[in-house]
Design a protein around this motif. Structure first.
Motif, PDB file in Angstrom:
ATOM      1  N   ARG A  83       0.841  -1.198   0.000  1.00 50.26           N
ATOM      2  CA  ARG A  83       0.000   0.000   0.000  1.00 50.26           C
ATOM      3  C   ARG A  83       0.880   1.252   0.000  1.00 50.26           C
ATOM      4  NH1 ARG A  83      -1.976   0.027   5.113  1.00 50.26           N
ATOM      5  NH2 ARG A  83      -0.179   1.321   5.563  1.00 50.26           N
ATOM      6  N   ASP A  84       1.915   1.266   0.848  1.00 50.23           N
ATOM      7  CA  ASP A  84       2.804   2.422   0.933  1.00 50.23           C
ATOM      8  C   ASP A  84       3.573   2.632  -0.372  1.00 50.23           C
ATOM      9  OD1 ASP A  84       1.934   2.856   3.527  1.00 50.23           O
ATOM     10  OD2 ASP A  84       3.625   1.784   4.426  1.00 50.23           O
ATOM     11  N   ILE A  85       3.983   1.548  -1.007  1.00 51.80           N
ATOM     12  CA  ILE A  85       4.689   1.658  -2.291  1.00 51.80           C
ATOM     13  C   ILE A  85       3.764   2.251  -3.349  1.00 51.80           C
ATOM     14  CG2 ILE A  85       5.629   0.284  -4.201  1.00 51.80           C
ATOM     15  CD1 ILE A  85       6.895  -1.510  -1.990  1.00 51.80           C
ATOM     16  N   LYS A  86       2.535   1.798  -3.379  1.00 52.13           N
ATOM     17  CA  LYS A  86       1.574   2.325  -4.355  1.00 52.13           C
ATOM     18  C   LYS A  86       1.360   3.823  -4.136  1.00 52.13           C
ATOM     19  CE  LYS A  86      -3.082   1.721  -6.127  1.00 52.13           C
ATOM     20  NZ  LYS A  86      -4.353   1.040  -6.026  1.00 52.13           N
ATOM     21  N   GLN A  87       1.218   4.248  -2.878  1.00 53.14           N
ATOM     22  CA  GLN A  87       1.033   5.674  -2.583  1.00 53.14           C
ATOM     23  C   GLN A  87       2.286   6.475  -2.940  1.00 53.14           C
ATOM     24  OE1 GLN A  87      -0.121   5.625   1.555  1.00 53.14           O
ATOM     25  NE2 GLN A  87      -2.235   5.092   1.085  1.00 53.14           N
ATOM     26  N   ALA A  88       3.461   5.913  -2.657  1.00 51.06           N
ATOM     27  CA  ALA A  88       4.713   6.605  -2.974  1.00 51.06           C
ATOM     28  C   ALA A  88       4.904   6.733  -4.473  1.00 51.06           C
ATOM     29  CB  ALA A  88       5.887   5.859  -2.348  1.00 51.06           C
ATOM     30  N   ARG A  89       4.501   5.721  -5.208  1.00 49.74           N
ATOM     31  CA  ARG A  89       4.645   5.724  -6.666  1.00 49.74           C
ATOM     32  C   ARG A  89       3.869   6.887  -7.275  1.00 49.74           C
ATOM     33  NH1 ARG A  89       8.293   4.660  -9.617  1.00 49.74           N
ATOM     34  NH2 ARG A  89       8.660   2.687  -8.622  1.00 49.74           N
ATOM     35  N   GLU A  90       2.769   7.304  -6.646  1.00 45.55           N
ATOM     36  CA  GLU A  90       1.985   8.439  -7.139  1.00 45.55           C
ATOM     37  C   GLU A  90       2.709   9.764  -6.936  1.00 45.55           C
ATOM     38  OE1 GLU A  90      -1.755   8.130  -5.093  1.00 45.55           O
ATOM     39  OE2 GLU A  90      -2.239   6.213  -6.034  1.00 45.55           O
ATOM     40  N   LYS A  91       3.692   9.809  -6.010  1.00 50.52           N
ATOM     41  CA  LYS A  91       4.387  11.051  -5.677  1.00 50.52           C
ATOM     42  C   LYS A  91       5.814  11.119  -6.213  1.00 50.52           C
ATOM     43  CE  LYS A  91       1.998  11.015  -1.259  1.00 50.52           C
ATOM     44  NZ  LYS A  91       2.171  10.772   0.168  1.00 50.52           N
ATOM     45  N   ALA A  92       6.357   9.978  -6.655  1.00 53.38           N
ATOM     46  CA  ALA A  92       7.779   9.949  -6.989  1.00 53.38           C
ATOM     47  C   ALA A  92       8.051   9.061  -8.191  1.00 53.38           C
ATOM     48  CB  ALA A  92       8.569   9.435  -5.781  1.00 53.38           C
ATOM     49  N   GLU A  93       9.156   9.392  -8.874  1.00 60.15           N
ATOM     50  CA  GLU A  93       9.584   8.571 -10.006  1.00 60.15           C
ATOM     51  C   GLU A  93      10.359   7.331  -9.545  1.00 60.15           C
ATOM     52  OE1 GLU A  93       9.018  12.670 -11.440  1.00 60.15           O
ATOM     53  OE2 GLU A  93      10.589  11.984 -10.090  1.00 60.15           O
ATOM     54  N   VAL A  94      11.020   7.437  -8.404  1.00 56.30           N
ATOM     55  CA  VAL A  94      11.827   6.337  -7.882  1.00 56.30           C
ATOM     56  C   VAL A  94      11.342   6.019  -6.467  1.00 56.30           C
ATOM     57  CG1 VAL A  94      14.152   5.590  -7.222  1.00 56.30           C
ATOM     58  CG2 VAL A  94      13.826   6.989  -9.276  1.00 56.30           C
ATOM     59  N   VAL A  95      11.130   4.736  -6.190  1.00 52.95           N
ATOM     60  CA  VAL A  95      10.658   4.298  -4.871  1.00 52.95           C
ATOM     61  C   VAL A  95      11.668   3.311  -4.287  1.00 52.95           C
ATOM     62  CG1 VAL A  95       8.835   3.112  -3.600  1.00 52.95           C
ATOM     63  CG2 VAL A  95       8.244   4.651  -5.493  1.00 52.95           C
ATOM     64  N   ILE A  96      12.159   3.644  -3.102  1.00 54.26           N
ATOM     65  CA  ILE A  96      13.103   2.790  -2.381  1.00 54.26           C
ATOM     66  C   ILE A  96      12.419   2.280  -1.120  1.00 54.26           C
ATOM     67  CG2 ILE A  96      15.322   2.663  -1.179  1.00 54.26           C
ATOM     68  CD1 ILE A  96      16.222   5.055  -2.971  1.00 54.26           C
ATOM     69  N   ALA A  97      12.326   0.972  -0.984  1.00 51.24           N
ATOM     70  CA  ALA A  97      11.806   0.358   0.241  1.00 51.24           C
ATOM     71  C   ALA A  97      13.003   0.037   1.123  1.00 51.24           C
ATOM     72  CB  ALA A  97      11.013  -0.904  -0.087  1.00 51.24           C
ATOM     73  N   PHE A  98      13.063   0.666   2.296  1.00 51.52           N
ATOM     74  CA  PHE A  98      14.177   0.531   3.233  1.00 51.52           C
ATOM     75  C   PHE A  98      13.661  -0.252   4.429  1.00 51.52           C
ATOM     76  CE2 PHE A  98      17.295   2.507   6.249  1.00 51.52           C
ATOM     77  CZ  PHE A  98      18.451   2.101   5.596  1.00 51.52           C
ATOM     78  N   LEU A  99      14.112  -1.499   4.581  1.00 46.25           N
ATOM     79  CA  LEU A  99      13.497  -2.436   5.517  1.00 46.25           C
ATOM     80  C   LEU A  99      14.445  -2.872   6.620  1.00 46.25           C
ATOM     81  CD1 LEU A  99      11.974  -4.683   2.738  1.00 46.25           C
ATOM     82  CD2 LEU A  99      10.860  -2.800   3.917  1.00 46.25           C
ATOM     83  N   HIS A 100      13.935  -2.887   7.842  1.00 44.80           N
ATOM     84  CA  HIS A 100      14.647  -3.446   8.983  1.00 44.80           C
ATOM     85  C   HIS A 100      14.011  -4.801   9.222  1.00 44.80           C
ATOM     86  CE1 HIS A 100      17.312  -2.583  12.400  1.00 44.80           C
ATOM     87  NE2 HIS A 100      16.513  -3.390  13.087  1.00 44.80           N
TER      88      HIS A 100
END
Length: 178
Positions: A83-100
């Protein structure tokens, strides 16, 4: 966890992640103090929703004319990350998922990490970057996208086990296509 996005920032870091298993080690008061200091210093952070659900897990920065979204998650639930990736994709050309995520001191990512990383790439992430294992894991290219399962340690007081005294720095060349 620290992330450098631009080369001209005085501190050297432009985003920090507060999505980790130690974020409340110093109690709710310590967490609140950390957040107020980050806000006062103007240092953006990802993963703030781990404790405060009203905060966003995502920061969007302009990097040389390219909008880059960084999403911070701890021990992800694939549905919320997607869900967060989909929302970020609407705001940015590049999406980085940074996971712990993952198992401390393991030599390899788990089967579930590999499955989730693939799902995140399929869901729109351009890069998946992990930490928490305290050991550098192998990288993977999946559908032309980078998955860095664990960068190891940058600076950590527990760098005493075999393999934990090293870390890696990930440098990405990006443009509006990823």
């Amino acid at each position: 966890s620290l992330l450098k996005l631009m080369h001209d920032h005085g501190s050297g870091f432009d985003v920090v992640s507060v999505a980790n298993n130690h974020v409340q080690d110093m109690s709710d008061a310590g967490y609140a103090d950390m957040m107020s200091r980050l806000d006062a210093d103007g240092l953006p952070y990802v993963g703030g929703n781990l404790v405060d659900k009203s905060k966003s897990p995502t920061v969007v920065k302009d990097v040389d004319g390219v909008r880059v979204a960084v999403i911070g998650h701890y021990d992800i639930h694939a549905e919320s990350a997607l869900r967060d990736i989909k929302q970020a994709r609407e705001k940015a050309e590049v999406v980085i998922a940074f996971l712990h995520w993952g198992v401390e001191y393991s030599r390899d990512p788990t089967r579930l990490q590999r499955q989730w990383a693939h799902e995140l790439i399929e869901g729109g992430a351009d890069v998946v970057v992990g930490g928490h294992a305290h050991i550098v894991h192998r990288d993977e290219i999946y559908k032309g996208k980078l998955i860095a399962y664990s960068l190891g340690n940058f600076a950590f007081s527990g760098m005493v086990r075999k393999g934990s005294r090293t870390g890696s720095v990930l440098e990405l060349d990006i443009d509006e296509t990823g």
